[in-house]
Structures are given as structure tokens and as C-alpha cells.
Design an enzyme around this catalytic site. Sequence first.
Site, PDB file in Angstrom:
ATOM      1  N   PRO A   2     -43.497  27.502   8.640  1.00  0.00           N
ATOM      2  CA  PRO A   2     -43.320  28.843   8.298  1.00  0.00           C
ATOM      3  C   PRO A   2     -44.105  29.911   9.720  1.00  0.00           C
ATOM      4  O   PRO A   2     -44.975  29.554  10.122  1.00  0.00           O
ATOM      5  CB  PRO A   2     -44.260  28.912   7.156  1.00  0.00           C
ATOM      6  CG  PRO A   2     -45.195  27.480   6.884  1.00  0.00           C
ATOM      7  CD  PRO A   2     -44.117  26.621   8.547  1.00  0.00           C
ATOM      8  N   GLU A   3     -43.158  31.465   9.112  1.00  0.00           N
ATOM      9  CA  GLU A   3     -43.361  32.535  10.313  1.00  0.00           C
ATOM     10  C   GLU A   3     -43.706  33.617   9.440  1.00  0.00           C
ATOM     11  O   GLU A   3     -44.092  33.007   8.238  1.00  0.00           O
ATOM     12  CB  GLU A   3     -42.396  32.877  11.661  1.00  0.00           C
ATOM     13  CG  GLU A   3     -42.557  31.643  12.579  1.00  0.00           C
ATOM     14  CD  GLU A   3     -41.270  31.982  13.542  1.00  0.00           C
ATOM     15  OE1 GLU A   3     -40.635  32.901  13.412  1.00  0.00           O
ATOM     16  OE2 GLU A   3     -40.244  31.077  13.956  1.00  0.00           O
ATOM     17  N   LYS A  69     -50.032  35.157  10.117  1.00  0.00           N
ATOM     18  CA  LYS A  69     -49.200  34.151   9.982  1.00  0.00           C
ATOM     19  C   LYS A  69     -50.652  33.539   8.694  1.00  0.00           C
ATOM     20  O   LYS A  69     -50.368  32.309   8.486  1.00  0.00           O
ATOM     21  CB  LYS A  69     -48.852  33.443  10.716  1.00  0.00           C
ATOM     22  CG  LYS A  69     -47.718  33.229  11.849  1.00  0.00           C
ATOM     23  CD  LYS A  69     -47.341  32.359  13.005  1.00  0.00           C
ATOM     24  CE  LYS A  69     -46.511  32.959  13.590  1.00  0.00           C
ATOM     25  NZ  LYS A  69     -45.496  32.373  14.488  1.00  0.00           N
ATOM     26  N   HIS A 111     -48.598  14.081   0.270  1.00  0.00           N
ATOM     27  CA  HIS A 111     -49.625  14.493   1.191  1.00  0.00           C
ATOM     28  C   HIS A 111     -49.891  15.858   0.413  1.00  0.00           C
ATOM     29  O   HIS A 111     -49.839  16.770   1.613  1.00  0.00           O
ATOM     30  CB  HIS A 111     -48.587  15.001   2.586  1.00  0.00           C
ATOM     31  CG  HIS A 111     -47.909  13.910   3.448  1.00  0.00           C
ATOM     32  ND1 HIS A 111     -48.903  13.237   4.213  1.00  0.00           N
ATOM     33  CD2 HIS A 111     -46.564  13.628   3.631  1.00  0.00           C
ATOM     34  CE1 HIS A 111     -48.078  12.020   4.506  1.00  0.00           C
ATOM     35  NE2 HIS A 111     -46.534  12.244   4.157  1.00  0.00           N
ATOM     36  N   LYS A 173     -48.370  40.635  31.921  1.00  0.00           N
ATOM     37  CA  LYS A 173     -47.576  41.128  32.853  1.00  0.00           C
ATOM     38  C   LYS A 173     -46.551  40.434  33.103  1.00  0.00           C
ATOM     39  O   LYS A 173     -45.411  40.558  33.387  1.00  0.00           O
ATOM     40  CB  LYS A 173     -48.040  42.318  33.007  1.00  0.00           C
ATOM     41  CG  LYS A 173     -48.944  42.319  34.593  1.00  0.00           C
ATOM     42  CD  LYS A 173     -49.063  43.624  35.083  1.00  0.00           C
ATOM     43  CE  LYS A 173     -50.270  43.350  36.242  1.00  0.00           C
ATOM     44  NZ  LYS A 173     -49.634  43.041  37.470  1.00  0.00           N
ATOM     45  N   ARG A 280     -42.862  26.090  23.898  1.00  0.00           N
ATOM     46  CA  ARG A 280     -41.489  25.988  22.703  1.00  0.00           C
ATOM     47  C   ARG A 280     -40.325  25.820  23.400  1.00  0.00           C
ATOM     48  O   ARG A 280     -39.884  26.556  24.351  1.00  0.00           O
ATOM     49  CB  ARG A 280     -41.842  26.583  22.010  1.00  0.00           C
ATOM     50  CG  ARG A 280     -43.033  26.332  20.642  1.00  0.00           C
ATOM     51  CD  ARG A 280     -43.780  27.432  20.142  1.00  0.00           C
ATOM     52  NE  ARG A 280     -44.596  27.345  21.390  1.00  0.00           N
ATOM     53  CZ  ARG A 280     -45.177  27.999  21.143  1.00  0.00           C
ATOM     54  NH1 ARG A 280     -45.547  29.202  19.814  1.00  0.00           N
ATOM     55  NH2 ARG A 280     -46.166  28.413  22.241  1.00  0.00           N
TER      56      ARG A 280
END
Length: 290
Positions: A2-3, A69, A111, A173, A280
Site C-alpha cells: 500500500p502506498e 502512508k 495472519h 541533491k 528497490r
Amino acid sequence: MPELPEVEGVVNALKPQVTGKTIKQVKISETVYHSHSLGKQTIIKGSLPDLLADALMDMRIEAVERRSKYIYFHVMKASNSYILVNHLGMSGAWFYVTHRDEITEAKFHRHIHVELLLDDGHWLIYSDIRRFGELRLIQQLSDYPPLLALAPEPFDQDAKAYFLKACELRKFKDKEIKAVIMDSHALCGCGNIYATEALFRMKINPGRKTSQLSGVEKEQLFETIVAVLTESIAFGGSSISDYRNINGEAGSMQNRLQMYGMNICPMCYTNTTQKIIAGRNSYYCPNCQK
DNA sequence: CGCATCCTCCGGTTGC
DNA sequence: TGCAACCGGAGGATG
């Protein structure tokens, strides 16, 4: 995973069902108890499971809010206010049911970690397959300082200026632009999926250094991220792997993604490239994204 | 004191 | 059919 749009969907679904309800019983899984007995803070952070359970008893849920989030349950007990902070991690999910067997998907049922009986007779159930999620009871945000360090909500007036300023900081930067837009201290709520999409729409290579983007590019990139997040919210989020809203429904934004998980660029049909950025996997088109 | 670099947490999924 | 490697938000420890 989930974002922001997926969490937004969860919060919007939770609001009408739990607002104003009082917690009358708390159950915590043996798995959580066992992990805590080994010194780990599995799911429940900053407290032992029993202490959290005691604290939650007779708490009334006043409001539910999304921040970045995170989900904030604003709760009250005996005229004291608290925030139950929740992060879904990779695979957390809330269910609002009359019995836990209504959770039919085996991997979610298997779960279940926290069950809250509400005074309307329903159970508010937290399931978390990979246990990367978090539940933390605090009295104010300063009790957990990382929450104070979050960038503004991307839809806030000052979010763009905050992001542009962050891009100038020494620590950002010289980083890859994708790492910066996924960092909640620069811009919050944007994870791998929406960072990938926004960069593709902007034809920006995710590996470009932030300082090498023009001011206009950075501004347009920010606006594109907001547009992608907004579009995803409208389409119910992306149901990839373990995301479901609390009614067990899937969103449809995954069908609108153009680059995340793609092997061929939908614009020019070139094979896409995958590269690890900020730990990622990052998809991009080496032809379209420069 | 800033920052960069791991490390940690997990089980479903993937690949051999 | 079995099994090991892999993946990932984000804070926290370490250097």
C-alpha cells in the site's frame, strides 16, 4: 504494497464503520506475544502487547485520518486523547466483520494479529502476512518524532515548495531523483509504483541525479506525482500482491499502470530496463526516459 | 553532528 | 517436488 492511494482507500472505508465506536475487547495473536517474549517489537511498537490491549479497552474512536502512508486513529478514553498510529507495511490489512471467518482469503485469515471488538458487535481486525506493519499508541505526535519529520501531504499548498527546497539539500541533491521522491522527508506517500509511473510520464530516467533536473522539470514532476496519486485514489488504488480494501475489494489502478512491472515500453516497444535504486527495483524505458 | 551504509523484520513467490 | 534465494517500507544501529 500500500502506498498513499491505497491507504486513502482504507481510511475512507474505515471512517463510516468505526467512527464513534468504542473498543470493548482486544485479542492479540500468539505470534505477536511470542515475538515480544523474544524481545522483538513485532507489529506492536513501543509497548508490550498486554499493555496495549489494556490501554485500548473502552477507548472510543473519534476520527480516522491518513497521514502519508500512516493511518491515525484518534481515540479517547476518560477525557484523555491518544493516537493509535498504524502503518500497513508490506501486507497489512483491516477488516470490519461480524466474525473472523468472514475473512475468507487463507493468507489473511492465517495472519490475523489484532482483533478489536466494537460496541456495535463488529470486529475490527488487523491482519498482516509479513508482519512489517506497525501499531503504536501515543498521546501526541512528538511522542514518536519520526512522525514530525514527514513532508507535508502532497495535496497541501506548501508541499511543492517543501519538495523543491528539499531537492536543494545536501543529502538529497546528489541522490537519484527516484530515491528522493520516494523519501517521505522530501515528499510523502509516493512509493515504488507511483514513483515509477510519474517518472515515466515525465520521461525522466529514475537514475538521474536530482541536481541535474531543471527547476521546471522538478516542478512538473511534483505535479505529475500529485496527478498520478489523485488518479489512483479515483480508481481505488492498485491491487498488487496483498492489497485489499477493508471490504476485501481490489482497486483497478493496476490496469492503468504504464511502466511498473512492464517488460516492454507501451510508448516505443523497447525492452524496459530494471535497475536497483535506493534498494528497490526500478523499471524504466531506456529510450523514452532520459 | 551530518550523513552514508548496512541491518532488521517476514512469508509468499520465484527460480533452480 | 523440494528448497533456497529473493523482495521490500522505514526506522534504527553503526561507522
